[in-house]
Scaffold this motif. Structure first.
Motif, PDB file in Angstrom:
ATOM      1  N   ARG B  81       0.817  -1.212   0.000  1.00 24.37           N
ATOM      2  CA  ARG B  81       0.000   0.000   0.000  1.00 24.37           C
ATOM      3  C   ARG B  81       0.856   1.269   0.000  1.00 24.37           C
ATOM      4  O   ARG B  81       0.488   2.277  -0.606  1.00 24.37           O
ATOM      5  N   SER B  82       2.003   1.231   0.675  1.00 28.83           N
ATOM      6  CA  SER B  82       2.877   2.412   0.704  1.00 28.83           C
ATOM      7  C   SER B  82       3.410   2.708  -0.693  1.00 28.83           C
ATOM      8  O   SER B  82       3.490   3.865  -1.110  1.00 28.83           O
ATOM      9  N   LEU B  83       3.772   1.647  -1.404  1.00 28.86           N
ATOM     10  CA  LEU B  83       4.261   1.862  -2.772  1.00 28.86           C
ATOM     11  C   LEU B  83       3.132   2.359  -3.664  1.00 28.86           C
ATOM     12  O   LEU B  83       3.333   3.210  -4.542  1.00 28.86           O
ATOM     13  N   TYR B  84       1.932   1.830  -3.410  1.00 28.37           N
ATOM     14  CA  TYR B  84       0.778   2.282  -4.183  1.00 28.37           C
ATOM     15  C   TYR B  84       0.575   3.781  -3.981  1.00 28.37           C
ATOM     16  O   TYR B  84       0.370   4.541  -4.931  1.00 28.37           O
ATOM     17  N   LEU B  85       0.662   4.208  -2.734  1.00 25.34           N
ATOM     18  CA  LEU B  85       0.500   5.638  -2.435  1.00 25.34           C
ATOM     19  C   LEU B  85       1.557   6.460  -3.158  1.00 25.34           C
ATOM     20  O   LEU B  85       1.256   7.445  -3.834  1.00 25.34           O
ATOM     21  N   LEU B  86       2.809   6.058  -3.025  1.00 23.17           N
ATOM     22  CA  LEU B  86       3.899   6.820  -3.655  1.00 23.17           C
ATOM     23  C   LEU B  86       3.687   6.906  -5.166  1.00 23.17           C
ATOM     24  O   LEU B  86       3.832   7.974  -5.767  1.00 23.17           O
ATOM     25  N   GLU B  87       3.324   5.793  -5.761  1.00 16.62           N
ATOM     26  CA  GLU B  87       3.142   5.811  -7.210  1.00 16.62           C
ATOM     27  C   GLU B  87       1.923   6.656  -7.597  1.00 16.62           C
ATOM     28  O   GLU B  87       1.919   7.311  -8.644  1.00 16.62           O
ATOM     29  N   SER B  88       0.908   6.670  -6.708  1.00 19.20           N
ATOM     30  CA  SER B  88      -0.281   7.489  -7.008  1.00 19.20           C
ATOM     31  C   SER B  88       0.060   8.976  -6.933  1.00 19.20           C
ATOM     32  O   SER B  88      -0.652   9.803  -7.501  1.00 19.20           O
ATOM     33  N   TRP B  89       1.141   9.302  -6.235  1.00 17.80           N
ATOM     34  CA  TRP B  89       1.586  10.709  -6.171  1.00 17.80           C
ATOM     35  C   TRP B  89       2.655  10.986  -7.238  1.00 17.80           C
ATOM     36  O   TRP B  89       3.423  11.952  -7.138  1.00 17.80           O
ATOM     37  N   ASP B  90       2.720  10.116  -8.216  1.00 17.78           N
ATOM     38  CA  ASP B  90       3.638  10.304  -9.353  1.00 17.78           C
ATOM     39  C   ASP B  90       5.111  10.189  -8.985  1.00 17.78           C
ATOM     40  O   ASP B  90       5.966  10.791  -9.635  1.00 17.78           O
ATOM     41  N   VAL B  91       5.384   9.450  -7.938  1.00 21.14           N
ATOM     42  CA  VAL B  91       6.780   9.182  -7.604  1.00 21.14           C
ATOM     43  C   VAL B  91       7.199   7.879  -8.304  1.00 21.14           C
ATOM     44  O   VAL B  91       6.451   6.915  -8.310  1.00 21.14           O
ATOM     45  N   THR B  92       8.355   7.895  -8.906  1.00 26.10           N
ATOM     46  CA  THR B  92       8.914   6.672  -9.479  1.00 26.10           C
ATOM     47  C   THR B  92       9.612   5.904  -8.371  1.00 26.10           C
ATOM     48  O   THR B  92      10.508   6.434  -7.718  1.00 26.10           O
ATOM     49  N   VAL B  93       9.171   4.679  -8.142  1.00 21.16           N
ATOM     50  CA  VAL B  93       9.790   3.855  -7.107  1.00 21.16           C
ATOM     51  C   VAL B  93      10.538   2.710  -7.797  1.00 21.16           C
ATOM     52  O   VAL B  93       9.997   2.063  -8.698  1.00 21.16           O
TER      53      VAL B  93
END
Lengths: 410, 410
Positions: B81-93
């Motif tokens: 879920r944390s990665l989902y959040l980051l990616e939803s904020w347009d962060v490349t992980v």
């Protein structure tokens, strides 16, 4: 190793040299404090122990002294009184106050080297134009006029080709009449018609060490070792520096000079560091004349641009050895891990916020090690980074580093 | 390169891997943000962009996302879920959510590798003791019981030698009944009677690159290159890892295995990283059996202990390549600069505030590169640092690194 509230080591200065010192100390698990005149310096932003203040700001110096028992100088421009204060608070400063005083004033430095019997260009103080004219009568033209203090990267030097140049050169170097007399003081030197410029980084221990001294000298690329016990000295290879507009442009390691020249250069470098009483890491610049004669140009009492290649090319970099020396630890191996290496500086192109253009293209050059210093602002000629490469020969290494550097605008 | 208020790169995690990633990024002039669960982490203390919060702390994740457009994962324990959040904020992980999900659950990971036709030990979920007994009937004893998630350094594995071991092993791995079911989930694997453990670090680019792909493979120590364009892959040499008590103790580079074994290991490592969709840097662990067969043990979707030697031994370290990959830059040279290298871990000796005893003696071993991670607290078996050495042979390098390590207590 230190607790949260203390640092193991402090650096007076926060520029690229401090940044690379901090990086080397960090690899050794150390916490580093940094003092610089402005916040967010290249090194200052890498530690929570950041002290901001002018070199003579007693309160800031006291904060730094409260953070750490040992301080390395990043530059030689620190006033003697500041070092006196730090030492009075039981802080170990490397190099110490006496050695710095002997080195930071180029007139004193040359006098000391001369007294020690080391070859230096003829020199004398230049209080006025008459002194320069007298020097010309004795040594001929051209002459080199230099600030006694605070010169760097060619900013403190002028060549005078004849009597017509004297007034302009002196005025430019002295600056406004309201500057302190010590900062306006100049010296004049005979111009040495050198063929090449050489440099030797010297690491000299500061404490009781348990060093194993093996004394081997393996040719031009080998670390040269002597001393041990309380006066461990390790020399990096003799390198050739290529200047452009008074700024170091390129370093080639090892210098392509006959073995006997390299051996004499190493011996002079060692003697010069001892003559000035320097400890830690110091850079010795030399002129090589066409007839093979060597002259000591000047010393930097600190890590030096001509030693950056050691990060990739030597067993222990000049930065790691500066840290080891300051803490009284045994010095690391100064010999090269490859037959040759080269470094090319990345100088600022224009007055503008720093931005590396062409970085991806430069990173695509196989074998190029790109270093950027994180300076926020670029200026023409400002040192913004450097590129190092290893190779089978200095030429091969230069080709790689120069190719990467040519793709970058900083 | 970023302004004062922003970072060029973020790291989710603040331990030694993050610290070495930050060091590599710093050399490239980058500003790095670090998020860790507690303040003053080994990496967090090296940046002013320090975010403190649990891996599922949405506010902290949002602060991190506000600082940087690109994030590297230091560990595989971050909730989806944390990665989902980051990616939803347009962060490349890097690695991305899908690849991490496929890797962080060892059951999924093995299933994916198996589906791709790669050799993995027989495995199945272990919901209860019956599953383990059934596995024993099919594959014989001993068996390996593993946590599906969050295992590291042997903390998530138990060997069961017979039926009497099952209940204790399962209980120890599952922990208290009130832990979430996903964290209590186990798998069981056949024990592979391996002769050696090998590892390969794989760097895989993330973006459009202008890489020059030269495709050369120079023997066992050479960087193996393929792809280019959007799928540039560079392999580090195949190394041998020596474990003690389930913790990596020693790495020897290159592994002393026949060329065909090294080539097959490299090929499996490349295929495994592709099968899981990983980008950035990943570590692939393999078993080598007496008959020459190779089995993929497991993957770490990040820089890895078995690649630390690359800091000194390779053209570009695993840390530099992780940074390059995450930013979509061309990858650096993975080939070795010396014929051989070795790394020995420095593990904590006791529960106590960290203090390196014998450091000066260790620094006195010529050719030993000592790395300490700046952890404030030592614990038995905790990774506190490592020593790397180069050499003409792996044995020579091991001798140097082991000598230095033996002088240190951390």
């Amino acid at each position: 190793m230190a607790g949260v509230g203390r640092a193991d080591l402090g650096i007076l200065g926060g520029g690229q040299l401090a940044r690379m010192l901090l990086q080397a100390a960090t690899a050794l698990g150390l916490d580093v404090a940094v003092m610089e005149q402005a916040a967010d310096s290249p090194a200052g932003r890498l530690t929570r122990h950041e002290v901001v203040g002018a070199w003579d700001d007693e309160a800031a110096l006291r904060r730094l002294a409260g953070l750490t028992p040992t301080i390395i100088l990043e530059n030689e421009f620190v006033p003697a009184r500041s070092l006196y204060l730090l030492e009075s608070w039981d802080v170990t400063v490397v190099p110490d106050r006496t050695a710095l005083a002997a080195t930071q004033d180029k007139l004193h430095q040359k006098a000391r080297l001369d007294e020690a019997g080391l070859p230096v260009p003829p020199f004398r103080p230049a209080g006025g134009a008459d002194d320069v004219r007298e020097a010309a009568r004795d040594w001929g033209w051209p002459l080199l006029l230099k600030r006694r203090r605070n010169g760097y990267d060619g900013y403190g030097n002028r060549v005078a080709h004849g009597p017509a140049d004297i007034d302009e050169a002196m005025a430019a170097l002295q600056g406004p009449l309201d500057r302190p007399a010590a900062e306006r003081a100049l010296l004049v030197e005979a111009y040495v018609p050198f063929e090449r410029e050489l440099a030797v980084m010297v690491a000299r221990g500061c404490g009781p060490t348990s060093a194993t001294v093996d004394g081997d000298v393996d040719g031009g690329m080998g670390g040269d070792v002597d001393g041990g016990g309380k006066d461990e000295v390790r020399l990096y290879p003799v390198v050739e520096t290529v200047q452009r507009n008074g700024i170091c442009h390129q370093v080639r390691a090892p210098a392509a000079v006959p073995d006997d020249v390299a051996a004499r250069a190493a011996s002079l470098a060692r003697a010069a560091v001892r003559a000035l009483g320097l400890r830690g890491v110091a850079g010795v610049e030399l002129f090589l004349s066409a007839d093979g004669a060597l002259t000591v140009n000047e010393l930097a009492p600190r890590v030096h641009n001509s030693g950056h290649y050691s990060i990739e090319a030597c067993g222990a970099s000049q930065f790691e050895n500066a840290v080891r020396a300051a803490l009284g630890w045994p010095l690391g191996d100064t010999s090269m891990v490859a037959p040759a290496a080269a470094m090319v500086n990345l100088l600022g192109a224009a007055d503008s916020p720093a931005r590396a253009r062409g970085l991806e293209q430069a990173l695509d050059v196989r074998g190029a090690h790109i270093h950027l210093y994180g300076k926020r602002q670029s200026r023409p000629g400002r040192k913004m980074g450097h590129v190092t490469a290893l190779g089978a020969t200095p030429d091969e290494a230069v080709a790689i580093a120069a190719e990467a550097a040519s793709r970058l605008t900083v």
